[in-house]
Write a protein that holds these residues in place. Structure first.
Motif, PDB file in Angstrom:
ATOM      1  N   SER A   1      42.615  42.329  61.849  1.00 54.59           N
ATOM      2  CA  SER A   1      43.978  41.987  61.446  1.00 54.59           C
ATOM      3  C   SER A   1      44.922  42.070  62.641  1.00 54.59           C
ATOM      4  O   SER A   1      44.605  42.703  63.656  1.00 54.59           O
TER       5      SER A   1
ATOM      6  N   ALA B   1      46.935  32.411  61.472  1.00 53.93           N
ATOM      7  CA  ALA B   1      46.198  32.355  60.215  1.00 53.93           C
ATOM      8  C   ALA B   1      44.743  31.981  60.500  1.00 53.93           C
ATOM      9  O   ALA B   1      44.473  31.224  61.437  1.00 53.93           O
TER      10      ALA B   1
ATOM     11  N   TRP C   1      44.564  35.265  59.928  1.00 54.74           N
ATOM     12  CA  TRP C   1      44.918  36.658  60.212  1.00 54.74           C
ATOM     13  C   TRP C   1      43.766  37.622  59.920  1.00 54.74           C
ATOM     14  O   TRP C   1      43.965  38.720  59.401  1.00 54.74           O
TER      15      TRP C   1
ATOM     16  N   PRO D   1      52.001  38.205  62.430  1.00 54.59           N
ATOM     17  CA  PRO D   1      53.093  37.463  61.789  1.00 54.59           C
ATOM     18  C   PRO D   1      54.374  38.294  61.695  1.00 54.59           C
ATOM     19  O   PRO D   1      54.325  39.520  61.781  1.00 54.59           O
TER      20      PRO D   1
ATOM     21  N   THR E   1      53.678  37.916  54.844  1.00 53.45           N
ATOM     22  CA  THR E   1      52.268  37.551  54.923  1.00 53.45           C
ATOM     23  C   THR E   1      51.432  38.501  54.069  1.00 53.45           C
ATOM     24  O   THR E   1      51.395  39.699  54.342  1.00 53.45           O
TER      25      THR E   1
ATOM     26  N   ASP F   1      53.109  42.910  58.707  1.00 49.75           N
ATOM     27  CA  ASP F   1      54.074  42.089  59.433  1.00 49.75           C
ATOM     28  C   ASP F   1      54.806  42.928  60.482  1.00 49.75           C
ATOM     29  O   ASP F   1      54.724  44.158  60.495  1.00 49.75           O
TER      30      ASP F   1
END
Length: 274
Positions: free
Chosen positions: A56, A168, A170, A237, A241, A246
């Motif tokens: 991630s 993405a 992610w 991001p 999300t 985030d």
């Protein structure tokens, strides 16, 4: 201000103090709490569900926060101690100085991977593995036994050249700097080092091996290098999300800092090359 140094430049006294602080954290039970935390997140982080420490975008700030807490624990034992980093592009051999008996000890024996020398060998009685994936209670390694060499500087530079932090979906399928550094794609940097060391380092309980901290201190340093190369590229991001952290979202399990609070390492420590 704490200064993190290349382990290859540490003096004998600096090594001795770091080892003594590690052993004291282990003796008190505080060390194993870090192993438990890491294992919980590596087991819980999935590509299709909530993920924080691994697979991630928050892989890098999460581990930065994790290392800061661990470094502070070491400094509560000995205020002179700082986490060194292991530049595995330079110190690439099982014969490198960090594997010497006066520091981390060497590889494991062929029979069972048991580390036989150094301060973390089972024979010292300093380092019983209690947070484990099987019944073995001794530190294990198989340096270079994973069938691949450690990453080269050219491979690192190819990842540092990527201008986008993450994208993405992610997760471990993402393109971009974060995932190539984490090692799920491309030249496989961070993950490849865990496999090269072997033993517990190749499992979710990888912090059982003290080299975990030196490895991640270097991964953290590479993030700082990437930021200097790409000042216009930030953490992604930035908001809204699902399942990932985030920019302005607090990170579990601490819930006290956001990725935004951890973008500049110089608020907490410096590197010897800064």
């Amino acid at each position: 201000m704490t200064v993190r140094k290349n382990q290859a430049t540490l003096t004998a006294e600096e090594k001795r103090r770091l080892v003594a602080a590690l052993v004291e954290l282990k003796r008190s039970g505080r060390y194993d709490a870090f192993v438990t935390t890491h294992n919980a997140f590596i087991m819980g982080d999935t590509d299709t569900g909530a993920r924080t420490g691994h697979r991630s975008p928050s892989f890098l700030p999460w581990h930065r926060r994790f290392l800061i807490e661990f470094e502070r624990a070491l400094q509560s034992v000995d205020s002179s101690v700082a986490l060194p980093y292991w530049d595995w592009t330079a110190d690439r051999s099982p014969r490198a100085s960090l594997w010497a008996p006066d520091f981390l000890g060497g590889t494991g024996r062929t029979l069972d991977g048991r580390v036989m020398d150094g301060p973390f060998a089972a024979s010292t009685a300093n380092w019983k593995i209690t947070v484990r994936v099987d019944g073995r209670t001794y530190l294990r390694r198989s340096l270079g036994g994973g069938g691949r060499d450690l990453p080269t500087r050219a491979e690192v530079d190819s990842v540092l050249a990527m201008s986008t932090y993450d994208m993405a979906p992610w997760n471990s399928a993402s393109d971009g700097f974060r995932n190539h550094l984490e090692g799920w794609r491309g030249v496989n940097l961070h993950n490849r080092v865990h496999v090269w060391v072997g033993g517990q380092m190749a499992t979710g309980v990888s912090p059982n091996d003290p080299v975990f901290w030196l490895h991640h201190a270097y991964v953290d340093k590479l993030w700082a290098e990437w930021q200097r190369r790409h000042p216009g590229s930030g953490y992604l991001p930035t908001g809204g999300t699902p399942d990932v952290v985030d920019l302005e979202e607090p990170m579990r399990p601490w819930n006290d800092l956001r990725p935004a609070d951890l973008l500049d390492h110089r608020a907490y420590y410096t590197f010897d090359t800064d």
